[in-house]
Design an enzyme around this catalytic site. Structure first.
Site, PDB file in Angstrom:
ATOM      1  N   ASP A 296      41.853  34.098  43.817  1.00  0.00           N
ATOM      2  CA  ASP A 296      40.866  34.481  42.820  1.00  0.00           C
ATOM      3  C   ASP A 296      40.431  33.187  42.122  1.00  0.00           C
ATOM      4  O   ASP A 296      41.051  32.120  42.255  1.00  0.00           O
ATOM      5  CB  ASP A 296      41.433  35.512  41.842  1.00  0.00           C
TER       6      ASP A 296
HETATM    7  C1  BGC Z   1      37.551  38.001  39.152  1.00  0.00           C
HETATM    8  C2  BGC Z   1      37.295  38.530  40.548  1.00  0.00           C
HETATM    9  C3  BGC Z   1      35.963  38.070  41.046  1.00  0.00           C
HETATM   10  C4  BGC Z   1      35.904  36.553  40.965  1.00  0.00           C
HETATM   11  C5  BGC Z   1      34.616  35.968  41.489  1.00  0.00           C
HETATM   12  C6  BGC Z   1      37.273  36.514  39.032  1.00  0.00           C
HETATM   13  O1  BGC Z   1      37.293  36.100  37.719  1.00  0.00           O
HETATM   14  O2  BGC Z   1      38.891  38.272  38.808  1.00  0.00           O
HETATM   15  O3  BGC Z   1      37.384  39.927  40.545  1.00  0.00           O
HETATM   16  O4  BGC Z   1      35.754  38.534  42.345  1.00  0.00           O
HETATM   17  O5  BGC Z   1      36.040  36.172  39.616  1.00  0.00           O
HETATM   18  O6  BGC Z   1      33.564  36.186  40.658  1.00  0.00           O
END
Ligand code: BGC
Length: 747
Positions: A296
């Site tokens: 993530d």
């Molecule tokens: C979130 C994810 C997301 C990623 C990309 C992160 O902060 O936890 O769910 O897919 O950002 O935007």
């Protein structure tokens, strides 16, 4: 040597073959992407000629500067693409813009390996569907799949290849803002939703330029942060994890999801980002996942804060070695992997395997055949917000709304004089919720606009703000209510009170809104509350004052129309809660699949049983609950036999009758209880459901097959399977149903 890829491609297109793996497609949906089982010789050919730098570049994912959900680490992503240091981009879309970036990757790097474009297409891309918690309340898998199909068509036509969805995090913690992004509290329902979404996104052929690769997130157990605070510590037994949290992720993987995102949280003391038990032992060895794992956002860098890595170099080495193939945003793979491979801290084999997985997904998407196949401005115009897409959104918005209470207040008479009151009534923006993709508010009808389509005798008064203590609008609201035949109050949360980094310690409506309701209800006029919110709320006080409550979540682009159609009876509510609504935050965590305990509360008033002194054990609205404009009765569940064994199965059935005077849809639910196990078992577990639409007076017999698989669980020795013994089988309208039949499973 420039653009060796072209040469390899020509060679390979002549020899491209499809070596078949055993088909692990679940039997319930033949629509799993067909090219999942192909092998791609281009990948081997590339691996033979790639330099270390080029390999590492394929494991790097940076955001463009369009749309950022966290700190932007790298400004020069375009230079990184050109230098072959970044093989994947997110937050860049439109056919034209992705084509521009793709041209750099394809024409200006030595190997010309195409970029992969990712984005958070969470509940729609341009056409926005209800939030996922709402979607799951429809219990309508074909329609959920269709919504993902629509999202994929719109996103793919805008140049995207990859969505960071489905979010499969089970959650029993309403303080956590991201409960809005998931399918609720239950593993069985959550698995069905996860499967439907993967099938919808990935379609029947990933090479089809209108399909996109899915990403199962956030692996694992991100939905269980202590005290509901986002990014907080997660800890639970392996047994609990496997039984209640892992099934939806696994269902999505089994459905062929191409990628998995490691979660921010730790599990058992190890950040998921570098947790080899999760990423390698369970995901790859047990489940046979062969796509790639992405961290993530800055998850790798965050291991320094977790305190399990000395620095970014250490974190990057740990992450890759644990099975995390791609670095989103941390910049660690880019800066340190080469040295790590040269020093033997990461083996070349580990690196190559990760690169192979990424290239294979690109190949499955057809990008080596034509890197620009997703970048078509004409297709983008043709696919975006079509009439059919909007109709799907409206239908899903209708089906996701849950009627929590109705004392004859709904449906409303068309043309009636209605007072519409509340801080969310005229907000089109909140309808779209968080994670609204590329959804635009222009042209979106608020709930007030939707209501105006049904009557030209509407008086609108905002009444108060979402929060605060200004009561100056109360007088006008009360006057409006007095002059009306009925009142609709649109109350709830701002759309940015849920979603990422949006945890709250209160699950009550802000005091000012409850006060406004109190003042309006005192007029004696029938009051319907329409709620917009991203989490289960404590509605104990409001439920006593309102005549009807319609939970609309954040219903998306067509939410205004959908809610109005329900209020005026052009559509009937059919949603059922996918998450328990507690009476008070003090009951949290509360979920229907609780264990019996050694002292279940069965003797009213007895002190030493599992109970509260100041509140009942039962929630306000249980999982599976929801009303409609008619009523249903259930016959006793019946079984085709009272026992079966390992090679057999039995059929359970119950007859449901529409006992009211309108057509309506019921979600018939099957629950099981294993009476004695080698480990304690929940008092009920959802094991089947079916939506049935019945005319007034019509009956339907709904059948479910009970198999050894269906009664299997993680036994004492942590093997998965059934145990001999007695079971109770319930078929009813919600998780608190009581009528049961009994059967025995013999070994
Ligand atoms: C979130 C994810 C997301 C990623 C990309 C992160 O902060 O936890 O769910 O897919 O950002 O935007």
């Amino acid at each position: 040597m420039r653009n060796i890829l072209l040469f390899l491609l020509t060679l390979l297109l002549l020899t491209e073959c499809c070596g078949n793996k055993p088909d692990v497609c679940p039997p319930d949906d033949p629509a799993r992407a067909v090219n999942y089982n192909k092998t791609y010789p281009i990948v081997d050919s590339l691996l033979r000629v790639m330099t270390l730098d080029e390999m590492i570049g394929q494991l790097v994912l940076y955001t463009s500067d369009w749309d950022v959900t966290g700190p932007s680490i790298r400004d020069g992503y375009v230079d990184d693409i050109r230098a072959g240091k970044c093989g994947n981009i997110f937050n860049a879309y439109t056919a034209d813009y992705t084509r521009k970036l793709q041209e750099i990757a394809v024409n200006e790097t030595r190997l010309g390996i195409p970029l992969l474009f990712g984005y958070d297409v969470i509940h729609g891309f341009r056409t926005i569907f209800p939030i996922n918690l709402g979607i799951s309340a429809s219990w309508d898998m074909p329609l959920i799949k269709e919504s993902a199909r629509v999202a994929a068509r719109e996103a793919a036509a805008a140049g995207l290849h990859w969505t960071y969805s489905p979010m499969c995090d089970i959650c029993v913690e309403p303080r956590w803002g991201r409960i809005s992004e998931g399918a609720g509290e239950d593993a069985f329902l959550g698995s069905a939703v996860a499967r439907a979404m993967v099938y919808g996104y990935q379609g029947e052929d990933l090479e089809d330029p209108l399909t996109i690769a899915a990403c199962v997130k956030h692996f694992a157990a991100y939905g269980a942060p202590h005290a509901g605070r986002d990014y907080n510590t997660v800890d639970m037994s392996e047994r609990w994890l496997r039984e209640f949290y892992l099934p939806p992720y696994k269902a999505a993987v089994d459905a062929g999801a191409q990628t998995v995102m490691a979660s921010f949280n730790e599990y058992d003391g190890i950040p998921a980002t570098a947790n080899s038990h999760l990423l390698t032992e369970i995901l790859r060895h047990e489940w046979g996942f062969d796509g790639f794992v992405v961290s993530d956002y800055t998850g790798i860098m965050e291991m320094i804060n977790h305190g399990t890595s000395r620095d970014l170099e250490d974190a990057s080495i740990q992450a890759l070695n644990a099975g995390n193939d791609m670095d989103m945003q941390s910049g660690g793979f880019s800066d340190f992997l080469k040295k790590a491979v040269e020093e033997g801290k990461v083996s070349r084999k580990t690196l190559e395997e990760a690169v192979r997985r990424v290239l294979t997904v690109k190949a499955r998407l057809g990008l080596f055949q034509d890197p620009f196949r997703y970048c078509s401005a004409e297709r983008e115009a043709a696919e975006t917000k079509t009439g059919a897409n909007l109709l799907t959104a409206r239908t899903l918005a209708e089906e996701s709304c849950v009627l929590l209470k109705n004392d004859n207040a709904l449906p409303l008479a068309k043309g009636a004089r209605i007072a519409v009151i509340g801080p969310l009534a005229d907000s089109a923006d909140d309808l779209l919720a968080s994670w609204r993709g590329a959804g635009q508010v222009e042209g979106v009808k608020s709930i007030l606009d939707g209501i105006r389509d049904y009557s030209d005798r509407i008086i609108y008064v905002r009444g108060c703000e979402l929060d605060g203590d200004v009561k100056t609008g109360f007088g006008a609201a009360v006057t409006a209510a007095r002059s009306a035949e009925a009142v609709i109050m649109v109350l709830g949360e701002s759309c940015d009170w849920s979603g990422e980094a949006a945890s709250r310690t209160s699950i009550r409506l802000p005091e000012i809104q409850t006060e406004l309701l109190k003042a309006v209800a005192a007029t004696g006029k029938p009051v319907t509350i329409v709620l917009m919110n991203g989490r289960p709320l404590d509605l104990s006080e409001e439920s006593g004052m309102a005549d009807a409550i319609l939970e609309a979540w954040f219903p998306g682009t067509m939410g205004g129309e959908a809610v109005a159609r329900l209020l005026f009876g052009d559509a009937s509510p059919s949603g059922r809660l996918s998450v328990t609504f507690p009476r008070t935050l003090g009951q949290v965590p509360i979920y229907y699949y609780a264990k019996n305990t050694g002292r279940p509360y069965v003797h009213p008033g007895v002190k030493y049983e599992s109970r509260y002194l100041d509140c009942e054990n039962e929630p306000l609205y249980p999982f599976g609950y929801g009303l409609t404009y008619t009523t249903f009765s259930y016959g006793k569940p019946e079984l085709s036999a009272d026992n079966f064994g390992p090679k057999g199965s039995i059929t359970a059935k119950a007859t449901v009758t529409n006992t009211g005077s309108r057509e309506g849809t019921e979600v018939v639910q099957l629950y099981l209880r294993d009476m004695v196990g080698s480990v304690t078992r929940p008092v009920k577990q959802l094991k089947g459901f079916e939506r049935v639409t019945l005319a007034p007076g019509e009956s339907r017999t709904v059948e479910f097959e009970i198999t050894p698989e269906l009664i299997s669980f993680w036994r004492k020795d942590l093997t998965f399977g059934p145990e001999a013994g007695e079971f109770r089988l319930f078929i009813g309208p919600a998780s608190d149903c009581q009528e049961y039949a009994t059967f025995t499973y013999n070994e």
